[in-house]
Design a protein around this motif. Structure first.
Motif, short mmCIF file in Angstrom:
data_model
loop_
_atom_site.label_atom_id
_atom_site.label_comp_id
_atom_site.label_asym_id
_atom_site.label_seq_id
_atom_site.Cartn_x
_atom_site.Cartn_y
_atom_site.Cartn_z
N LYS A 197 0.83 -1.20 0.00
CA LYS A 197 0.00 0.00 0.00
C LYS A 197 0.86 1.25 0.00
CE LYS A 197 -3.69 2.45 0.20
NZ LYS A 197 -4.45 2.67 -1.01
N LEU A 198 1.87 1.30 0.87
CA LEU A 198 2.77 2.45 0.90
C LEU A 198 3.44 2.65 -0.45
CD1 LEU A 198 4.62 2.35 4.32
CD2 LEU A 198 3.13 4.15 3.45
N TRP A 199 3.90 1.56 -1.03
CA TRP A 199 4.60 1.65 -2.32
C TRP A 199 3.66 2.17 -3.41
CZ3 TRP A 199 9.54 1.93 -2.87
CH2 TRP A 199 10.12 1.78 -4.13
N SER A 200 2.40 1.81 -3.34
CA SER A 200 1.42 2.25 -4.34
C SER A 200 1.07 3.73 -4.18
CB SER A 200 0.14 1.42 -4.26
OG SER A 200 -0.62 1.78 -3.12
N MET A 201 1.43 4.32 -3.05
CA MET A 201 1.10 5.72 -2.77
C MET A 201 2.26 6.67 -3.09
SD MET A 201 -0.94 5.11 0.79
CE MET A 201 -1.36 6.83 1.03
N ARG A 202 3.24 6.21 -3.87
CA ARG A 202 4.36 7.06 -4.27
C ARG A 202 3.86 8.27 -5.05
NH1 ARG A 202 5.59 2.18 -6.34
NH2 ARG A 202 5.80 2.90 -8.46
N LEU B 58 8.33 8.59 -1.90
CA LEU B 58 7.39 8.47 -0.79
C LEU B 58 7.38 9.78 -0.02
CD1 LEU B 58 8.29 4.94 0.56
CD2 LEU B 58 6.20 5.59 -0.63
N GLU B 59 6.21 10.23 0.37
CA GLU B 59 6.10 11.44 1.18
C GLU B 59 6.55 11.11 2.60
OE1 GLU B 59 5.67 13.83 -0.72
OE2 GLU B 59 4.62 12.96 -2.39
N ASN C 155 -4.35 9.43 4.08
CA ASN C 155 -3.89 10.53 3.24
C ASN C 155 -2.55 11.04 3.74
OD1 ASN C 155 -6.28 10.56 1.70
ND2 ASN C 155 -7.29 11.76 3.29
N TRP C 156 -1.75 11.52 2.79
CA TRP C 156 -0.48 12.14 3.17
C TRP C 156 -0.75 13.48 3.84
CZ3 TRP C 156 3.35 9.02 3.39
CH2 TRP C 156 3.52 8.00 2.48
N ILE C 157 -0.08 13.75 4.94
CA ILE C 157 -0.20 15.01 5.66
C ILE C 157 0.92 15.94 5.23
CG2 ILE C 157 -0.17 16.11 7.93
CD1 ILE C 157 -1.14 13.44 9.07
N GLU C 158 2.09 15.39 5.08
CA GLU C 158 3.29 16.15 4.72
C GLU C 158 3.70 15.78 3.31
OE1 GLU C 158 6.36 18.76 5.21
OE2 GLU C 158 5.00 18.30 6.86
N TYR C 159 3.66 16.75 2.42
CA TYR C 159 3.98 16.50 1.01
C TYR C 159 5.41 16.90 0.68
CZ TYR C 159 -0.94 15.66 0.30
OH TYR C 159 -2.20 15.15 0.38
N SER C 160 6.33 16.32 1.37
CA SER C 160 7.74 16.52 1.05
C SER C 160 8.42 15.17 1.16
CB SER C 160 8.37 17.52 2.01
OG SER C 160 8.35 17.02 3.32
#
Length: 75
Positions: free
Chosen positions: A23-28, A34-35, A44-49
């Motif tokens: 799942k993490l890998w699919s959210m690249r 990866l965020e 959802n990603w909170i930090e987009y860096s």
């Protein structure tokens, strides 16, 4: 990743860890990164860096777990 499962003879832990890894890998990101911070309740990603921490995570997975997860991250 599968150490606990192998120690106690229960594959549920390894299955859950591999599912989380997929799942993490699919959210690249579109840059294949990866965020840094994920809200575990919403997914959802909170930090987009992305930075050294995320890069280190990828290297750790590739270096130490590649025999165990061979082919899983191909998608």
């Amino acid at each position: 990743m599968g150490a606990l499962s192998h120690l106690i003879g229960d594959t549920r832990f390894e299955t859950a860890a591999l599912r989380a890894l997929r799942k993490l890998w699919s959210m690249r990101s579109s840059l294949n990164l990866l965020e840094t911070t994920l809200d575990v309740e919403t997914g959802n990603w909170i930090e987009y860096s992305s930075g050294i921490g995320a890069e280190h995570f990828c290297r750790l997975i590739c270096r130490h777990f590649s025999p165990m997860v061979a082919g899983i991250l191909e998608a």
